[in-house]
Design an enzyme around this catalytic site. Sequence first.
Site: not given
Ligand code: CTP
Length: 421
Positions: A212, A281, A332, A346, A350
């Site tokens: 990314n 993800d 973040f 989030k 989390k």
């Molecule tokens: N993060 C993580 N592990 C993942 C994805 C995200 O630890 N597999 C952490 C990122 O480092 C960040 C936070 O989660 O601190 C939010 O990331 P983001 O990609 O915005 O979160 P997602 O839950 O993947 O968001 P979305 O539901 O929008 O896909």
Amino acid sequence: MNQPLSEKTIVLGVTGGIAAYKAAALCSRLVGLGASVRVIMTEGATRFITPLTLQTLSRHPVATDTFDERDPSKVQHIDWADAADLVVVAPATANIIGKMANGIADDMLSTTLLATTAPVLVAPAMNVHMLEHPAVVHNMETLARRGVRFVEPGTGQLACGYVGKGRLAEPDDIAEAVLRMLAADKPLAGKRVLVTAGGTVERLDPVRYITNDSSGKMGFALAETALLLGAEVTLVYARTEGTPPAGAELVPVQSAEDMYEAVMKRLEATDAIVKAAAVADYRPKHTLDRKMKKGSETMTVELVRNPDILQAIGDWKQQAGRAGKAPFVIGFAAETDDVEKHALDKLRRKRCDLIVANDVTQAGAGFGVDTNIVRVYGKEGLVESLPLQSKRSVAERIWRIAASRPDWPGSAADAREAPSR
Ligand code: CTP
């Protein structure tokens, strides 16, 4: 007048380059900030500017010769090396940088630099080709690995006629770097923090991967400022641009799974964790050990979910028996719409203590750039909104907010035990 450097002793080493004259302005600025400044000049420096100038500005005798021992009760280079809270070398020629990197002590300045245990700040100034010479680059890298800090030279018309990088940084910028090193209060002293940075790399085959746009700059800024604010820092970083800050324990990783392993095994010994990394993800279901050959007109790559590291940390905190020594967690959220709603969702999902949200569609925020615009949320909602500023000052503010929260480990309101050391 504000004198943030009063009670600090700075040894200012001046070496022989045309920029030596700027050492006078620097000396005067440091004295103005309250520092007690002891100047050491190399033989070369005395060809460009007289010791009398620096003696007058620093109000102390200037040392130029290791063997010119005036006080029989002291060995001067050891005495100054011990007294220094910081040694600044400005301007630093390629020669002194080479001597420092190789442990050579053949004059008063290089001997003092070898004898001191104080932090060292170097402001190089030289011709652009000298600055780019592999020997000089190697020497600077060696010094950076040892914890020596640098003030980047500027770009412009050089005295040798070339236009390029190599001009001594402005005295005010050097003084600013000194202030950052010496005058900062240390709200993170004694804390062990873990920062994740960069974009994870999810391999398809030996030459192709999914990643990314993350540059790692925000994570590096968080690691660097945590060091300045007194923390012990572990930096777990995936694909990034630029060089990680010196002084942190560096743990390079590639994929989300590698990052997961590296983070989870360190949780127990961590006081605070910041997840600035952009973690993929999904990863390809299969990683080939040989280069994939092209075939049909279309192809489908099957992806499988990666572990959500932040979620795993939150769940780990929740587990019985661990709540007592769980790290403070900062997540973040890079969003393109409904920033507050997604960020708070989030944070709750989390189980973060804080979440730093940015709207990556705004100019000056998010990936690749040196600035950011963020909003910091806690369980109660918006804590602080930080307007456009450098990622470094965003990072510093994030740490200060974190350290002032009631859940911050060791704070008056925090009832948790310290992590096991
Ligand atoms: N993060 C993580 N592990 C993942 C994805 C995200 O630890 N597999 C952490 C990122 O480092 C960040 C936070 O989660 O601190 C939010 O990331 P983001 O990609 O915005 O979160 P997602 O839950 O993947 O968001 P979305 O539901 O929008 O896909």
